[in-house]
Scaffold this active site. Sequence first.
Site, PDB file in Angstrom:
ATOM      1  N   ASP A  94      52.680  70.230 -57.576  1.00  0.00           N
ATOM      2  CA  ASP A  94      51.316  70.959 -57.365  1.00  0.00           C
ATOM      3  C   ASP A  94      50.481  70.160 -56.307  1.00  0.00           C
ATOM      4  O   ASP A  94      50.874  68.970 -56.353  1.00  0.00           O
ATOM      5  CB  ASP A  94      50.700  71.478 -58.661  1.00  0.00           C
ATOM      6  CG  ASP A  94      50.561  70.277 -59.551  1.00  0.00           C
ATOM      7  OD1 ASP A  94      50.685  69.168 -59.002  1.00  0.00           O
ATOM      8  OD2 ASP A  94      50.024  70.519 -60.749  1.00  0.00           O
ATOM      9  N   PHE A  98      44.321  72.267 -58.739  1.00  0.00           N
ATOM     10  CA  PHE A  98      43.836  72.505 -59.973  1.00  0.00           C
ATOM     11  C   PHE A  98      43.051  71.346 -60.508  1.00  0.00           C
ATOM     12  O   PHE A  98      41.806  71.438 -61.165  1.00  0.00           O
ATOM     13  CB  PHE A  98      44.911  72.793 -61.109  1.00  0.00           C
ATOM     14  CG  PHE A  98      44.522  72.985 -62.504  1.00  0.00           C
ATOM     15  CD1 PHE A  98      44.218  74.311 -62.822  1.00  0.00           C
ATOM     16  CD2 PHE A  98      44.484  72.071 -63.385  1.00  0.00           C
ATOM     17  CE1 PHE A  98      43.661  74.427 -64.220  1.00  0.00           C
ATOM     18  CE2 PHE A  98      43.976  72.157 -64.575  1.00  0.00           C
ATOM     19  CZ  PHE A  98      43.641  73.354 -64.950  1.00  0.00           C
ATOM     20  N   ASP A 272      55.295  77.087 -65.935  1.00  0.00           N
ATOM     21  CA  ASP A 272      55.262  75.582 -66.282  1.00  0.00           C
ATOM     22  C   ASP A 272      53.912  75.286 -67.162  1.00  0.00           C
ATOM     23  O   ASP A 272      53.130  76.016 -67.063  1.00  0.00           O
ATOM     24  CB  ASP A 272      55.092  74.390 -65.110  1.00  0.00           C
ATOM     25  CG  ASP A 272      53.962  74.534 -64.369  1.00  0.00           C
ATOM     26  OD1 ASP A 272      53.185  73.396 -64.741  1.00  0.00           O
ATOM     27  OD2 ASP A 272      53.456  75.316 -63.730  1.00  0.00           O
ATOM     28  N   CYS A 310      67.428  75.828 -85.294  1.00  0.00           N
ATOM     29  CA  CYS A 310      67.442  75.321 -83.946  1.00  0.00           C
ATOM     30  C   CYS A 310      68.464  74.286 -84.229  1.00  0.00           C
ATOM     31  O   CYS A 310      68.753  73.649 -85.149  1.00  0.00           O
ATOM     32  CB  CYS A 310      66.126  74.435 -83.667  1.00  0.00           C
ATOM     33  SG  CYS A 310      66.164  73.483 -82.421  1.00  0.00           S
ATOM     34  N   CYS A 312      68.772  71.639 -81.906  1.00  0.00           N
ATOM     35  CA  CYS A 312      68.552  70.317 -81.198  1.00  0.00           C
ATOM     36  C   CYS A 312      68.937  69.225 -82.184  1.00  0.00           C
ATOM     37  O   CYS A 312      68.827  69.327 -83.428  1.00  0.00           O
ATOM     38  CB  CYS A 312      67.112  70.324 -80.700  1.00  0.00           C
ATOM     39  SG  CYS A 312      65.746  70.063 -82.138  1.00  0.00           S
ATOM     40  N   CYS A 315      66.173  68.537 -84.972  1.00  0.00           N
ATOM     41  CA  CYS A 315      66.431  69.419 -86.349  1.00  0.00           C
ATOM     42  C   CYS A 315      67.853  69.100 -87.166  1.00  0.00           C
ATOM     43  O   CYS A 315      67.758  69.300 -88.256  1.00  0.00           O
ATOM     44  CB  CYS A 315      66.618  70.910 -85.792  1.00  0.00           C
ATOM     45  SG  CYS A 315      64.876  71.513 -85.357  1.00  0.00           S
ATOM     46  N   HIS A 341      61.952  68.216 -79.366  1.00  0.00           N
ATOM     47  CA  HIS A 341      62.156  69.379 -79.928  1.00  0.00           C
ATOM     48  C   HIS A 341      61.680  70.695 -79.095  1.00  0.00           C
ATOM     49  O   HIS A 341      62.389  71.902 -79.037  1.00  0.00           O
ATOM     50  CB  HIS A 341      61.897  69.514 -81.433  1.00  0.00           C
ATOM     51  CG  HIS A 341      61.649  70.824 -82.004  1.00  0.00           C
ATOM     52  ND1 HIS A 341      62.686  71.493 -82.590  1.00  0.00           N
ATOM     53  CD2 HIS A 341      60.594  71.598 -82.069  1.00  0.00           C
ATOM     54  CE1 HIS A 341      62.426  72.533 -83.045  1.00  0.00           C
ATOM     55  NE2 HIS A 341      61.109  72.676 -82.812  1.00  0.00           N
TER      56      HIS A 341
END
Length: 378
Positions: A94, A98, A272, A310, A312, A315, A341
């Site tokens: 960016d 911002f 994002d 989940c 991942c 988990c 996660h």
Amino acid sequence: MIKNFFEIQHENKNSCARTGVVHLAHGNVQTPVFMPVGTKGTVKALTKDDLEEIGFEIILANTYHLYLRPGADIVSEAGGLHGFTKWDRNFLTDSGGFQVWSLSNLRKIENEGVAFRSTIDGSKHFFTPENVVQTQVKLNSDIQMQLDVCSGYGVERREAERAFRLSSDWAVRAINEWKLHSENGYKGILFPIVQGNFFDDLRKESAEFVDSLGTPGLAIGGLSVGEPADVFVEKLKYTVQFLSKNKPRYVMGIGTPEYILDAVSNGIDMFDCVQPTRIARHGLYFHHKGMVSIKQKRFERDFSALDSECNCKVCKTYSRAYLRHIFREQEILSSMLASYHNLYFLHNMILEIRSAIENDKFEEYKKNFLDNFHSNEL
């Protein structure tokens, strides 16, 4: 410039949702896509190997922060962001617009650019549309953003119109500078940004102007600046109708399931947010049945997985009791596991979204996902 920069693969029959692929210098990016934010060249608490393991194809970095430290010249000497960080997939950077908006007490907006003081040492600096492009070229960004002027929710029309007019002028200047570097071998793409705040006529004029500039992709700005969720959806839907369908559309700063699903419904391809890793550091986890605050005492002797749906490694490996323990003890590992996660959860949701779109079942998926997510049956 890369030919056939964006290809639409499938348009959902019952909504504006679509799948596609963006062709970039460091590999293809499947869309819709959620992009993790690595503000200073690192996604907080995660390694590049973690991000590759999850499956991300593009991440963000911030021009403002990298310009201040370590400096664009140092990053350039290291081989750009890819050489410096060893992330060999794509970077979107960016422009710093911002940060200029959020640090309003440290800056002054002029027609030529923005004068501001460093948040690190108070030193004076000046951003122009041209030198921000130059900085992002040094970073070797695969997608770079124009310097724009952001305005917050609730500002008067005069301020919103000035921000839009300056952003439009700066978009032209940025594109001219970008074209010079492209002619000299730079392979990155520049996205101009729609502004206009929450005034429909300004948003329409800005969208039509940005779309007319002929860039391969574009961004929708002026949202996620403090407005209610229903206002975000209303203005996003209004804005999209004035943008070409054959370009990837990027909405900056959204990172919750509700916002992502609403964006995809309206034909947004890229988004994002820092939120998934930021809340992770405060012990908040995404879960298919809602948000989990791991600090709660009810998890003290809960040896089940955080989220049984989940897959991942967090988990599959650790219990709620352990995750609570390491958060309460302020162990670094807590931020690492929670960040992993949360990003895995969103990436997996994106994979499911793409599949639903391809099978013309996106609206059904959206309803089912949100019904479960809002159930809080933890």
